[in-house]
Design a protein around this motif. Structure first.
Motif, PDB file in Angstrom:
ATOM      1  N   GLN A  70       0.827  -1.202   0.000  1.00  0.00           N
ATOM      2  CA  GLN A  70       0.000   0.000   0.000  1.00  0.00           C
ATOM      3  C   GLN A  70       0.864   1.256   0.000  1.00  0.00           C
ATOM      4  O   GLN A  70       0.433   2.314  -0.472  1.00  0.00           O
ATOM      5  N   VAL A  71       2.086   1.132   0.535  1.00  0.00           N
ATOM      6  CA  VAL A  71       3.005   2.275   0.558  1.00  0.00           C
ATOM      7  C   VAL A  71       3.288   2.771  -0.856  1.00  0.00           C
ATOM      8  O   VAL A  71       3.442   3.976  -1.090  1.00  0.00           O
ATOM      9  N   SER A  72       3.328   1.853  -1.822  1.00  0.00           N
ATOM     10  CA  SER A  72       3.684   2.226  -3.194  1.00  0.00           C
ATOM     11  C   SER A  72       2.492   2.309  -4.133  1.00  0.00           C
ATOM     12  O   SER A  72       2.673   2.464  -5.335  1.00  0.00           O
ATOM     13  N   GLU A  73       1.269   2.243  -3.595  1.00  0.00           N
ATOM     14  CA  GLU A  73       0.109   2.161  -4.485  1.00  0.00           C
ATOM     15  C   GLU A  73      -0.118   3.424  -5.301  1.00  0.00           C
ATOM     16  O   GLU A  73      -0.772   3.382  -6.348  1.00  0.00           O
ATOM     17  N   ASN A  74       0.428   4.562  -4.858  1.00  0.00           N
ATOM     18  CA  ASN A  74       0.244   5.811  -5.605  1.00  0.00           C
ATOM     19  C   ASN A  74       1.322   6.055  -6.652  1.00  0.00           C
ATOM     20  O   ASN A  74       1.224   7.016  -7.416  1.00  0.00           O
ATOM     21  N   VAL A  75       2.341   5.202  -6.693  1.00  0.00           N
ATOM     22  CA  VAL A  75       3.432   5.414  -7.641  1.00  0.00           C
ATOM     23  C   VAL A  75       2.943   5.444  -9.093  1.00  0.00           C
ATOM     24  O   VAL A  75       3.376   6.306  -9.868  1.00  0.00           O
ATOM     25  N   PRO A  76       2.039   4.548  -9.521  1.00  0.00           N
ATOM     26  CA  PRO A  76       1.602   4.601 -10.926  1.00  0.00           C
ATOM     27  C   PRO A  76       0.950   5.925 -11.326  1.00  0.00           C
ATOM     28  O   PRO A  76       0.936   6.269 -12.513  1.00  0.00           O
ATOM     29  N   ILE A 116       2.012   8.888 -10.346  1.00  0.00           N
ATOM     30  CA  ILE A 116       3.005   9.956 -10.396  1.00  0.00           C
ATOM     31  C   ILE A 116       3.389  10.204 -11.848  1.00  0.00           C
ATOM     32  O   ILE A 116       3.743   9.284 -12.573  1.00  0.00           O
ATOM     33  N   GLU A 117       3.314  11.449 -12.267  1.00  0.00           N
ATOM     34  CA  GLU A 117       3.537  11.788 -13.673  1.00  0.00           C
ATOM     35  C   GLU A 117       4.961  11.491 -14.115  1.00  0.00           C
ATOM     36  O   GLU A 117       5.181  10.941 -15.198  1.00  0.00           O
ATOM     37  N   GLU A 118       5.935  11.837 -13.289  1.00  0.00           N
ATOM     38  CA  GLU A 118       7.340  11.592 -13.632  1.00  0.00           C
ATOM     39  C   GLU A 118       8.054  10.962 -12.444  1.00  0.00           C
ATOM     40  O   GLU A 118       8.801  11.623 -11.726  1.00  0.00           O
ATOM     41  N   PRO A 119       7.848   9.654 -12.218  1.00  0.00           N
ATOM     42  CA  PRO A 119       8.563   9.014 -11.113  1.00  0.00           C
ATOM     43  C   PRO A 119      10.057   8.989 -11.388  1.00  0.00           C
ATOM     44  O   PRO A 119      10.490   8.989 -12.544  1.00  0.00           O
ATOM     45  N   GLY A 120      10.844   8.981 -10.345  1.00  0.00           N
ATOM     46  CA  GLY A 120      12.291   9.000 -10.532  1.00  0.00           C
ATOM     47  C   GLY A 120      13.017   8.622  -9.270  1.00  0.00           C
ATOM     48  O   GLY A 120      12.476   7.942  -8.390  1.00  0.00           O
ATOM     49  N   LEU A 121      14.252   9.076  -9.173  1.00  0.00           N
ATOM     50  CA  LEU A 121      15.091   8.711  -8.043  1.00  0.00           C
ATOM     51  C   LEU A 121      14.529   9.257  -6.734  1.00  0.00           C
ATOM     52  O   LEU A 121      14.530   8.556  -5.714  1.00  0.00           O
ATOM     53  N   GLN A 122      14.032  10.502  -6.722  1.00  0.00           N
ATOM     54  CA  GLN A 122      13.465  11.040  -5.483  1.00  0.00           C
ATOM     55  C   GLN A 122      12.235  10.254  -5.059  1.00  0.00           C
ATOM     56  O   GLN A 122      11.965  10.105  -3.866  1.00  0.00           O
ATOM     57  N   THR A 123      11.506   9.698  -6.023  1.00  0.00           N
ATOM     58  CA  THR A 123      10.367   8.837  -5.689  1.00  0.00           C
ATOM     59  C   THR A 123      10.834   7.646  -4.879  1.00  0.00           C
ATOM     60  O   THR A 123      10.201   7.269  -3.879  1.00  0.00           O
ATOM     61  N   VAL A 124      11.934   7.032  -5.285  1.00  0.00           N
ATOM     62  CA  VAL A 124      12.458   5.873  -4.563  1.00  0.00           C
ATOM     63  C   VAL A 124      12.954   6.283  -3.174  1.00  0.00           C
ATOM     64  O   VAL A 124      12.709   5.587  -2.185  1.00  0.00           O
ATOM     65  N   ILE A 125      13.638   7.423  -3.087  1.00  0.00           N
ATOM     66  CA  ILE A 125      14.074   7.921  -1.790  1.00  0.00           C
ATOM     67  C   ILE A 125      12.875   8.100  -0.862  1.00  0.00           C
ATOM     68  O   ILE A 125      12.876   7.671   0.297  1.00  0.00           O
ATOM     69  N   ASP A 126      11.834   8.738  -1.383  1.00  0.00           N
ATOM     70  CA  ASP A 126      10.628   8.964  -0.577  1.00  0.00           C
ATOM     71  C   ASP A 126       9.977   7.650  -0.168  1.00  0.00           C
ATOM     72  O   ASP A 126       9.483   7.516   0.960  1.00  0.00           O
ATOM     73  N   LEU A 127       9.970   6.667  -1.058  1.00  0.00           N
ATOM     74  CA  LEU A 127       9.386   5.366  -0.722  1.00  0.00           C
ATOM     75  C   LEU A 127      10.116   4.710   0.449  1.00  0.00           C
ATOM     76  O   LEU A 127       9.487   4.084   1.306  1.00  0.00           O
TER      77      LEU A 127
END
Length: 224
Positions: free
Chosen positions: A68-74, A76-87
């Motif tokens: 559920q922590v990552s359910e909003n990733v799809p 995100i308009e431009e996922p990237g490295l900061q997305t992974v850091i935030d996860l």
């Protein structure tokens, strides 16, 4: 009346999952009995079996809840490295505050490390990280020489080890600090030097606000 029954059933199901999470978090899969679960949940065994046919079915449900922590990733308009850091910080926060996530992660480690290992949860996290790191590399945020699948695999393993060590040493009180350390050490080896200031090892401001985390005390990684 049908809606009321459905709502009661859902309340019971959540109570069972909460009770199972408390038991699994404390004793692990093999140390937990269904009597422990119903005791914590405040329901009958009949109610438990109505929703879950076995202890393993309960465990699998809790293992899946970590995602559920990552359910909003799809979205995100431009996922990237900061997305992974935030996860990684979102997962750290979940481990510190949510017994279901703690239980799910403990079960993942048990199921993935001992008898009848199951790599599925690890592979799911690797796929999630890979899906963010691939466009990051295409934008020039990750060194072109790196295999992002290998990088994603290393991140999943590193976070697992860090959170286990933090749990044993401090009850995960220092987990966010250890995650910041991970990224401070890692970024210079995976990001072009001129791009490093674009990334915050402590999580983006939006992430910190969402989780109620303070601004980091230590300076961000710099080059030169």
């Amino acid at each position: 009346m049908a809606r009321a029954r459905q709502e009661r059933a859902e309340i019971t199901r959540h109570a069972i999952l909460d009770g199972a999470a408390i038991a699994f978090d404390a004793k692990g899969f093999h140390g937990t009995s269904l009597t422990d679960v119903v005791g914590h949940a405040g329901v009958t065994k009949g109610a438990l079996y109505f929703h879950f046919p076995s202890k393993e079915a309960l465990a699998r449900t809790l293992m899946d809840e970590q995602f559920q922590v990552s359910e909003n990733v799809p979205a995100i308009e431009e996922p990237g490295l900061q997305t992974v850091i935030d996860l990684t910080h979102q997962m750290a926060f979940g481990l510190r505050t949510n017994v279901r996530i703690r239980a799910g992660i403990r079960l993942v480690i048990e199921f993935g490390s001992f008898t009848d290992p199951d790599p599925t949860p690890y592979n799911t996290w690797i796929d999630t990280c890979h899906g963010c790191l691939t466009p990051a590399q295409e934008r020039g945020d990750v060194l072109p020489s790196l295999d992002v699948r290998d990088l994603a695999t290393m991140l999943a393993g590193s976070f697992t080890g860090i959170q286990v060590t933090s749990h044993v040493r401090t009850g995960r009180e220092d987990l966010h600090t250890r995650v910041i350390d991970l990224w401070n050490f890692l970024l210079p080896g995976i990001v072009p030097a001129h791009r490093i200031p674009d990334f915050d090892p402590a999580g983006s401001p939006e992430c910190r606000t969402e989780l109620g985390l303070p601004a980091p005390d230590s300076p961000r990684v710099t080059v030169g």
